[in-house]
Design an enzyme around this catalytic site. Structure first.
Site, PDB file in Angstrom:
ATOM      1  N   ASP A  32       0.825  -1.211   0.000  1.00  0.00           N
ATOM      2  CA  ASP A  32       0.000   0.000   0.000  1.00  0.00           C
ATOM      3  C   ASP A  32       0.863   1.267   0.000  1.00  0.00           C
ATOM      4  O   ASP A  32       0.531   2.253  -0.646  1.00  0.00           O
ATOM      5  CB  ASP A  32      -0.904   0.038   1.243  1.00  0.00           C
ATOM      6  CG  ASP A  32      -2.018  -0.991   1.133  1.00  0.00           C
ATOM      7  OD1 ASP A  32      -2.114  -1.646   0.062  1.00  0.00           O
ATOM      8  OD2 ASP A  32      -2.774  -1.161   2.103  1.00  0.00           O
ATOM      9  N   ALA A  33       1.969   1.233   0.754  1.00  0.00           N
ATOM     10  CA  ALA A  33       2.799   2.434   0.887  1.00  0.00           C
ATOM     11  C   ALA A  33       3.361   2.848  -0.478  1.00  0.00           C
ATOM     12  O   ALA A  33       3.461   4.035  -0.793  1.00  0.00           O
ATOM     13  CB  ALA A  33       3.924   2.188   1.873  1.00  0.00           C
ATOM     14  N   SER A  81     -15.191   6.692   7.048  1.00  0.00           N
ATOM     15  CA  SER A  81     -13.868   6.117   7.216  1.00  0.00           C
ATOM     16  C   SER A  81     -13.287   6.645   8.527  1.00  0.00           C
ATOM     17  O   SER A  81     -14.004   7.277   9.304  1.00  0.00           O
ATOM     18  CB  SER A  81     -13.025   6.521   6.024  1.00  0.00           C
ATOM     19  OG  SER A  81     -11.819   5.827   6.048  1.00  0.00           O
ATOM     20  N   LEU A  82     -12.029   6.421   8.779  1.00  0.00           N
ATOM     21  CA  LEU A  82     -11.384   6.920   9.992  1.00  0.00           C
ATOM     22  C   LEU A  82     -10.155   7.716   9.626  1.00  0.00           C
ATOM     23  O   LEU A  82      -9.451   7.381   8.679  1.00  0.00           O
ATOM     24  CB  LEU A  82     -10.947   5.751  10.886  1.00  0.00           C
ATOM     25  CG  LEU A  82     -12.025   4.941  11.581  1.00  0.00           C
ATOM     26  CD1 LEU A  82     -11.403   3.707  12.216  1.00  0.00           C
ATOM     27  CD2 LEU A  82     -12.729   5.774  12.641  1.00  0.00           C
ATOM     28  N   GLU A 119     -10.328  -0.390  20.677  1.00  0.00           N
ATOM     29  CA  GLU A 119     -10.587  -1.726  20.154  1.00  0.00           C
ATOM     30  C   GLU A 119      -9.651  -1.964  18.987  1.00  0.00           C
ATOM     31  O   GLU A 119      -8.956  -1.051  18.555  1.00  0.00           O
ATOM     32  CB  GLU A 119     -12.050  -1.861  19.739  1.00  0.00           C
ATOM     33  CG  GLU A 119     -12.461  -0.901  18.656  1.00  0.00           C
ATOM     34  CD  GLU A 119     -13.972  -0.686  18.594  1.00  0.00           C
ATOM     35  OE1 GLU A 119     -14.554  -0.347  19.632  1.00  0.00           O
ATOM     36  OE2 GLU A 119     -14.535  -0.841  17.520  1.00  0.00           O
ATOM     37  N   LYS A 121      -8.324  -2.683  15.191  1.00  0.00           N
ATOM     38  CA  LYS A 121      -8.723  -2.296  13.845  1.00  0.00           C
ATOM     39  C   LYS A 121      -8.534  -3.523  12.962  1.00  0.00           C
ATOM     40  O   LYS A 121      -7.414  -3.872  12.598  1.00  0.00           O
ATOM     41  CB  LYS A 121      -7.867  -1.126  13.357  1.00  0.00           C
ATOM     42  CG  LYS A 121      -8.328  -0.576  12.040  1.00  0.00           C
ATOM     43  CD  LYS A 121      -7.637   0.727  11.732  1.00  0.00           C
ATOM     44  CE  LYS A 121      -8.212   1.358  10.485  1.00  0.00           C
ATOM     45  NZ  LYS A 121      -8.058   0.516   9.297  1.00  0.00           N
ATOM     46  N   GLU A 178     -16.723  -5.721  10.381  1.00  0.00           N
ATOM     47  CA  GLU A 178     -15.712  -6.107   9.399  1.00  0.00           C
ATOM     48  C   GLU A 178     -15.845  -7.592   9.078  1.00  0.00           C
ATOM     49  O   GLU A 178     -15.885  -8.430   9.976  1.00  0.00           O
ATOM     50  CB  GLU A 178     -14.330  -5.812  10.012  1.00  0.00           C
ATOM     51  CG  GLU A 178     -13.243  -5.594   9.025  1.00  0.00           C
ATOM     52  CD  GLU A 178     -13.164  -4.151   8.487  1.00  0.00           C
ATOM     53  OE1 GLU A 178     -14.072  -3.324   8.772  1.00  0.00           O
ATOM     54  OE2 GLU A 178     -12.200  -3.867   7.765  1.00  0.00           O
ATOM     55  N   LYS A 282     -11.889   5.448  20.414  1.00  0.00           N
ATOM     56  CA  LYS A 282     -13.141   6.187  20.261  1.00  0.00           C
ATOM     57  C   LYS A 282     -13.492   6.859  21.583  1.00  0.00           C
ATOM     58  O   LYS A 282     -13.246   6.286  22.649  1.00  0.00           O
ATOM     59  CB  LYS A 282     -14.275   5.226  19.874  1.00  0.00           C
ATOM     60  CG  LYS A 282     -14.032   4.489  18.570  1.00  0.00           C
ATOM     61  CD  LYS A 282     -15.101   3.451  18.244  1.00  0.00           C
ATOM     62  CE  LYS A 282     -14.742   2.724  16.954  1.00  0.00           C
ATOM     63  NZ  LYS A 282     -15.640   1.613  16.624  1.00  0.00           N
ATOM     64  N   LYS A 306      -2.511   3.549  13.591  1.00  0.00           N
ATOM     65  CA  LYS A 306      -2.032   2.514  12.670  1.00  0.00           C
ATOM     66  C   LYS A 306      -0.724   1.909  13.168  1.00  0.00           C
ATOM     67  O   LYS A 306       0.173   2.625  13.606  1.00  0.00           O
ATOM     68  CB  LYS A 306      -1.811   3.113  11.278  1.00  0.00           C
ATOM     69  CG  LYS A 306      -3.078   3.671  10.645  1.00  0.00           C
ATOM     70  CD  LYS A 306      -4.076   2.592  10.280  1.00  0.00           C
ATOM     71  CE  LYS A 306      -3.758   1.912   8.974  1.00  0.00           C
ATOM     72  NZ  LYS A 306      -4.239   2.561   7.787  1.00  0.00           N
TER      73      LYS A 306
HETATM   74  S1  IVH Z   1     -15.254   2.411  13.330  1.00  0.00           S
HETATM   75  C1  IVH Z   1     -17.706   6.014  12.050  1.00  0.00           C
HETATM   76  N1  IVH Z   1     -13.972   0.363  14.368  1.00  0.00           N
HETATM   77  O1  IVH Z   1     -11.359   0.651   9.313  1.00  0.00           O
HETATM   78  C2  IVH Z   1     -16.882   4.856  12.522  1.00  0.00           C
HETATM   79  N2  IVH Z   1     -13.732   0.768  12.007  1.00  0.00           N
HETATM   80  O2  IVH Z   1      -9.867   2.808   8.056  1.00  0.00           O
HETATM   81  C3  IVH Z   1     -16.110   4.205  11.448  1.00  0.00           C
HETATM   82  N3  IVH Z   1     -12.306  -0.890  10.855  1.00  0.00           N
HETATM   83  O3  IVH Z   1     -13.997   1.762   7.247  1.00  0.00           O
HETATM   84  C4  IVH Z   1     -15.575   2.857  11.663  1.00  0.00           C
HETATM   85  N4  IVH Z   1     -11.851  -2.125  12.622  1.00  0.00           N
HETATM   86  O4  IVH Z   1     -13.776  -0.793   7.726  1.00  0.00           O
HETATM   87  C5  IVH Z   1     -14.227   1.062  13.232  1.00  0.00           C
HETATM   88  N5  IVH Z   1     -12.905  -1.431  15.402  1.00  0.00           N
HETATM   89  C6  IVH Z   1     -13.180  -0.734  14.292  1.00  0.00           C
HETATM   90  C7  IVH Z   1     -12.647  -1.105  13.031  1.00  0.00           C
HETATM   91  C8  IVH Z   1     -12.941  -0.316  11.912  1.00  0.00           C
HETATM   92  C9  IVH Z   1     -11.673  -1.982  11.307  1.00  0.00           C
HETATM   93  C10 IVH Z   1     -12.251  -0.441   9.442  1.00  0.00           C
HETATM   94  C11 IVH Z   1     -13.572   0.022   8.867  1.00  0.00           C
HETATM   95  C12 IVH Z   1     -13.332   1.449   8.442  1.00  0.00           C
HETATM   96  C13 IVH Z   1     -11.834   1.457   8.242  1.00  0.00           C
HETATM   97  C14 IVH Z   1     -11.253   2.858   8.318  1.00  0.00           C
END
Ligand code: IVH
Length: 352
Positions: A32-33, A81-82, A119, A121, A178, A282, A306
């Protein structure tokens, strides 16, 4: 054609190629990088030469076109997304921004105490499950965040995803989470491929994505996919939720799979039977989440911390020079193939 125009053409062709490998073939060739580096180089050149921007440039589209075989689903609550933090300083700066914002709005000028829910990712693909009166009626991919693809038939084949929720489910509840392929399942799939004399799959994330987006759900059914729930979408008539962690407990009680690792560290990454690429932090209090709101792209109340990209050492076999269409020379390295960051790398550009 001058040098910039030629390089822009070359970068667009390269990016299109890698988009296709990633989104259509589910077999990326570069980490990806490296893909991000191509895109930033193109963006920088287009900023310098705005007259060379074309509507079909990869910089002008949100994501690569998909395979387009699924009906569209409009998300009633957008799937966002985040934002990312790549080191502890960035994470700290984000917590400071959150505190400042909450404090600025408070009558006392002092931010309320903030509890952070952490939590994992999960590294898979986001889906939204819609339950009406406790029955699964629709499953959709994230798509562009506003409109996704209807993958209901495929998601129904995932053992982790209940067809029915436990008693007491509200009239409408959308669960975001996910879909992923566990590492054991991935290894078993590849062992079976090998035994059948077929090509091995490259990594669990892309295999999960490819498996879910099969035209024929019977093919998806042969793949051992899993699911973790982590967020709510639209809810009608549910109990008032006060905190994010409380929400996760509620989802768990409804019979949805919720990962028990609510706080994790990089050191535990390799003890897990699924791949993660970070930790999501969060703001736990939902009233404070509401106060913080969203930017166009992502919530202000959450961030993805990340994990650093994986690094591997390999042998340099040769340095070669490729000549672009405009005659410009680009040196690149031939490497002993090495598996890193989810794909096998046998060549690398030598920018500097
Ligand atoms: S919260 C509005 N929690 O990461 C809240 N996302 O890079 C948005 N993802 O699109 C998502 N683990 O597909 C959330 N514990 C987690 C997650 C998570 C994986 C993914 C998700 C999001 C992406 C963003």
């Amino acid at each position: 054609m001058n040098g910039a125009a030629a390089r822009i053409d070359e970068l667009r062709a390269l990016i299109d190629h890698h988009d296709h490998r990633y989104h259509v073939d589910d077999a990326p060739e570069i980490p990806d990088a490296d893909y991000d580096a191509l895109l930033s180089e193109l963006r920088a050149l287009e900023v310098e030469h705005p007259d060379l921007v074309t509507p079909d440039s990869p910089t002008q589209r949100a994501g690569a076109p998909g395979r387009n075989t699924f009906a569209e689903v409009e998300h009633r609550v957008p799937m966002r997304s985040l934002d990312n933090a790549f080191d502890v300083d960035e994470l700290r700066a984000w917590t400071e921004r959150v505190r400042r914002r909450l404090g600025a709005d408070a009558p006392s000028g002092e931010a309320p105490p903030t509890r952070w829910a952490c939590e994992l990712k999960f590294d898979g693909l986001a889906v939204s499950l819609r339950y009406e009166d406790g029955v699964l009626v629709q499953a959709a991919t994230r798509g562009n965040g506003r409109v996704g693809e209807d993958v209901t038939a495929n998601v129904r084949t995932i053992g982790d995803v209940p067809d029915r929720l436990a008693d007491g489910a509200p009239p409408v509840v959308e669960v975001r989470g996910e879909v992923y392929m566990g590492l054991t399942a991935f290894a078993e799939l590849n062992a079976a491929q090998e035994a059948a004399g077929e090509k091995a799959y490259v990594n669990p994330r892309n295999t999960a994505a490819g498996s879910l987006r099969q035209k024929d759900a019977a093919v998806t059914a042969t793949r051992d996919l899993s699911f973790w729930a982590y967020q709510l979408g639209e809810v009608v008539g549910g109990p008032e939720q006060g905190s994010h962690l409380g929400t996760l407990e509620w989802l768990d009680a409804l019979g949805l799979p919720v990962d028990a690792h609510r706080v994790a560290f990089e050191a535990t990454r390799h003890d897990l039977d699924y791949e993660i690429d970070g930790v999501v932090v969060k703001v736990d209090d939902l009233a404070l989440q509401e106060e913080l709101g969203f930017t166009a792209r992502a919530p202000r109340w959450a961030i993805a911390y990340k994990l650093p990209p994986e690094e591997r050492t390999t042998r340099l076999l040769d340095i070669e020079v490729s000549i672009g269409p405009g005659g410009q020379a680009t040196p690149f390295a031939r490497l002993e193939p090495v598996f890193v960051g989810g794909s096998t790398v046998a060549a690398a550009t030598l920018h500097n």
